[in-house]
Design an enzyme around this catalytic site. Structure first.
Site, mmCIF file in Angstrom:
data_model
loop_
_atom_site.group_PDB
_atom_site.id
_atom_site.type_symbol
_atom_site.label_atom_id
_atom_site.label_comp_id
_atom_site.label_asym_id
_atom_site.label_seq_id
_atom_site.Cartn_x
_atom_site.Cartn_y
_atom_site.Cartn_z
ATOM 1 N N ASP A 107 1.079 -0.733 0.204
ATOM 2 C CA ASP A 107 -0.362 0.369 0.085
ATOM 3 C C ASP A 107 0.943 1.481 0.398
ATOM 4 O O ASP A 107 1.910 1.329 0.850
ATOM 5 C CB ASP A 107 -0.528 0.128 1.268
ATOM 6 C CG ASP A 107 -1.847 0.142 0.912
ATOM 7 O OD1 ASP A 107 -2.788 1.541 0.743
ATOM 8 O OD2 ASP A 107 -3.215 -0.559 0.962
ATOM 9 N N ASP A 209 -2.798 4.719 -2.301
ATOM 10 C CA ASP A 209 -4.150 5.454 -1.447
ATOM 11 C C ASP A 209 -4.298 6.078 -1.974
ATOM 12 O O ASP A 209 -3.705 7.233 -2.452
ATOM 13 C CB ASP A 209 -3.371 5.181 -0.261
ATOM 14 C CG ASP A 209 -4.616 5.464 1.136
ATOM 15 O OD1 ASP A 209 -5.778 4.795 1.239
ATOM 16 O OD2 ASP A 209 -4.573 6.983 1.443
ATOM 17 N N GLU A 272 -6.866 3.827 -5.407
ATOM 18 C CA GLU A 272 -7.659 3.913 -4.788
ATOM 19 C C GLU A 272 -8.537 5.465 -4.935
ATOM 20 O O GLU A 272 -8.366 6.293 -4.680
ATOM 21 C CB GLU A 272 -7.696 3.318 -3.663
ATOM 22 C CG GLU A 272 -8.495 3.802 -2.622
ATOM 23 C CD GLU A 272 -9.102 4.300 -1.337
ATOM 24 O OE1 GLU A 272 -9.581 3.786 -0.865
ATOM 25 O OE2 GLU A 272 -8.319 4.927 -1.032
ATOM 26 N N ASP A 334 -12.464 -0.371 4.640
ATOM 27 C CA ASP A 334 -13.488 0.130 4.331
ATOM 28 C C ASP A 334 -15.210 0.562 3.836
ATOM 29 O O ASP A 334 -15.396 1.632 4.503
ATOM 30 C CB ASP A 334 -12.807 1.803 3.269
ATOM 31 C CG ASP A 334 -11.451 2.226 3.442
ATOM 32 O OD1 ASP A 334 -11.307 1.793 4.657
ATOM 33 O OD2 ASP A 334 -10.741 2.378 2.664
#
Ligand code: GLC
Length: 538
Positions: A107, A209, A272, A334
């Site tokens: 990530d 991210d 993302e 999430d």
């Protein structure tokens, strides 16, 4: 018929053919009995992932962090947080994964650091510090209020006052997550070097991210009100994020990240991006110089009905640029788990959909055994979002509960108290039980993955939607002469699907119920409630 004849005419890369499996590292396996999952824990479960048949793991952040947002607040991008292990553990994990043919994605969190990152500590130390311009510092309005109306995603204003230097700094998320200023070339250099650090260590790429957040309006214009917002909805949604996300110039930054990946062989990034589907397409880059995959979250957001989903799939296929490879996701750390959102029975249909639509599937750990959201009592809440904005169902702890490995104490996840409660039904729903049950959802996932691997039509074949009746979704995947029909019943009534118009013989390959034999089908086929079928067209 969309995307014809592609499957026969080019080579496909591992991230196009492959399946990505997301690991939330705190919750996968705890090897040192501190109640929190870690890298050696992940390594000890590579056998399982290999058995399952996935191609790549994406591990949510494992870097040094005060854990205000559980690793999405990084204070050292180039080291491992002791809670997860060491760089040595990381290297061992990558080596072992690669030996097994598994790719490893990390990530990458470029938008913001931790407020404990040395860069921010320097930046906030004085207005004249060399790193002042690495973050977004602005003066107060004459009345002392923040520079504009921008809101933080996790509640409250996005501007935090700094007493010592008499300015506000911007944070899109928590105040402990100050945003970097990506217009600053020094920031770009330092952050692109972070990518190189991990690429040099052998990682196969990144999940990036909040890629759409990286730049904000230079003029700090107020965000407009959202006419659809009502009290009781997520307070962040009171404004439209017009001037804080998805600025056109963000594509230049994305292209710079892509260029770093191109310095290496066969690496990739998946971005993302929570945006309407038309806007997601820009993240491939105008001519493919953007993200390899901008995450497509439509299956997370849409109401679970055949008409809307079929329409969304068609639209997505139609919008994709010629060089853009599709991808699909059912859940992540999430968003509520798929089995909670659509129910246990439909979770099997969802699995068949995820693994047979055209595009790279990303699975979320535990979905393969049908894990549900775990209700978290108020005194056990960990997620800062729930703490800041309680009671609206926004908290993300329920989908982050520890993996259920077996029926022993703490589900085999840890020998001590787990950091989040474990599902009460773990003695029934766990990997060991599911592995020994030939009809379990895990057996279904494994079978679907096997078939997908064996069938080029399913992994990279062309896609064509077919008209289907109420509650049904149907499509054909095709490579060369090989055609596979997928029929999904998204409702809980019995339905029939007409095979007569397909002008070929049809042989049943698989039912999501895992209880049908491979018979030849005539004229039409009956689908039971919540059933999906794979059918060979011969
Ligand atoms: C992303 C992550 C989420 C995190 C946020 C801030 O949306 O998926 O978990 O809280 O970014 O970094």
């Amino acid at each position: 018929m969309a995307n014809t004849a592609m499957a026969e005419t080019r080579d496909f890369r591992w991230w196009e053919r492959g399946i990505i499996y997301q690991i939330y590292p705190r919750s996968f396996l705890d090897s040192n009995s501190d109640g929190i999952g870690d890298l050696p824990g992940i390594q000890s479960k590579l056998d399982y992932l290999q058995w399952l048949g996935v191609d790549a793991i994406w591990i949510s952040p494992i870097f040094t962090s005060p854990m205000a947002d559980f690793g999405y607040d990084i204070s050292n991008y180039t080291d491992i947080d002791p809670v997860f292990g060491t760089l040595k553990d990381f290297d061992a994990l990558v080596t072992d994964a690669h030996r097994r043919g598994l790719k490893v994605l990390l990530d990458y969190v470029p938008n913001h650091t931790s407020d404990q990152h040395p860069w921010f500590l320097e930046s906030r130390s004085s207005r004249h510090n060399g790193k002042r311009g690495w973050y977004l510092w602005r003066d107060a309005k004459p009345d002392g209020s923040p520079p504009n109306n921008w809101l933080a995603t996790f509640g409250g204003p996005a501007w935090q006052w700094d007493e010592q230097t008499g300015q506000y700094y911007y944070h899109a998320f928590l105040k402990e997550q100050p945003d970097l200023d990506w217009r600053n070339p020094e920031v770009q250099q330092a952050m692109l070097d972070v990518m190189r650090f991990w690429l040099d260590r052998g990682v196969d790429g990144f999940r990036v991210d909040v890629m759409h957040h990286m730049l904000k309006d230079r003029d700090l214009r107020d965000n407009p009100r959202n006419p659809d917002w009502r009290p009781g909805l997520n307070p962040y949604r009171e404004l439209l994020a017009t001037h804080t996300v998805d600025l056109p110039e963000v594509q230049e930054i994305v292209a710079k990240m892509r260029a770093v990946l191109e310095e290496y062989r066969d690496r990739m990034m998946v971005g993302e991006i929570y945006l309407p589907v038309e806007r997601i397409m820009a993240y491939y880059g105008a001519s493919g110089e953007g993200a390899h995959l901008p995450f497509n979250f439509q299956l997370i957001g849409l109401a679970w009905n055949a008409r809307d989903i079929a329409a969304a799939v068609e639209r997505y296929e139609a919008l994709l640029p010629s060089f853009g490879w599709p991808n699909w996701v059912l859940g992540n750390h999430d968003r509520p788990r798929i089995a909670t959102r659509v129910g246990t029975a439909q979770a099997r249909v969802a699995a068949m959909m995820l693994l047979t639509l055209r595009g790279t599937p990303t699975m979320y750990y535990g979905d393969e055994i049908g894990m549900h959201n775990v209700p978290i009592p108020a005194d056990k809440v960990q997620d800062p979002f729930e703490k800041n904005v309680p009671g609206l169902g926004l908290g993300r702890d329920p989908e982050r509960s520890p993996m259920q490995w077996d029926s022993s104490a703490h589900a085999g996840f840890t020998c001590s108290t787990p950091w989040l409660p474990i599902a009460e039904d773990f003695t029934d729903i766990n990997v060991a039980a599911a592995r020994s049950d030939p009809a379990s959802i895990l057996s279904l996932y494994k079978r679907l993955i096997e078939i997908r691997r064996a069938e080029t039509a399913l992994s990279v074949g062309d896609f064509a939607h077919l008209p289907a009746g109420d509650d049904l979704m149907a499509y054909v995947r095709k490579a060369g002469d090989r055609r596979i029909l997928v029929v999904l019943n998204l409702g809980n009534n019995r339905r029939r699907f007409n095979l007569g118009e397909l002008a070929c013989s049809c042989r049943l390959l698989l039912s999501t119920h895992l209880d049908r034999s491979p018979i030849v089908l005539e004229n039409d086929v009956a689908l039971r409630p919540d059933e999906g079928l794979l059918i060979e067209l011969i």
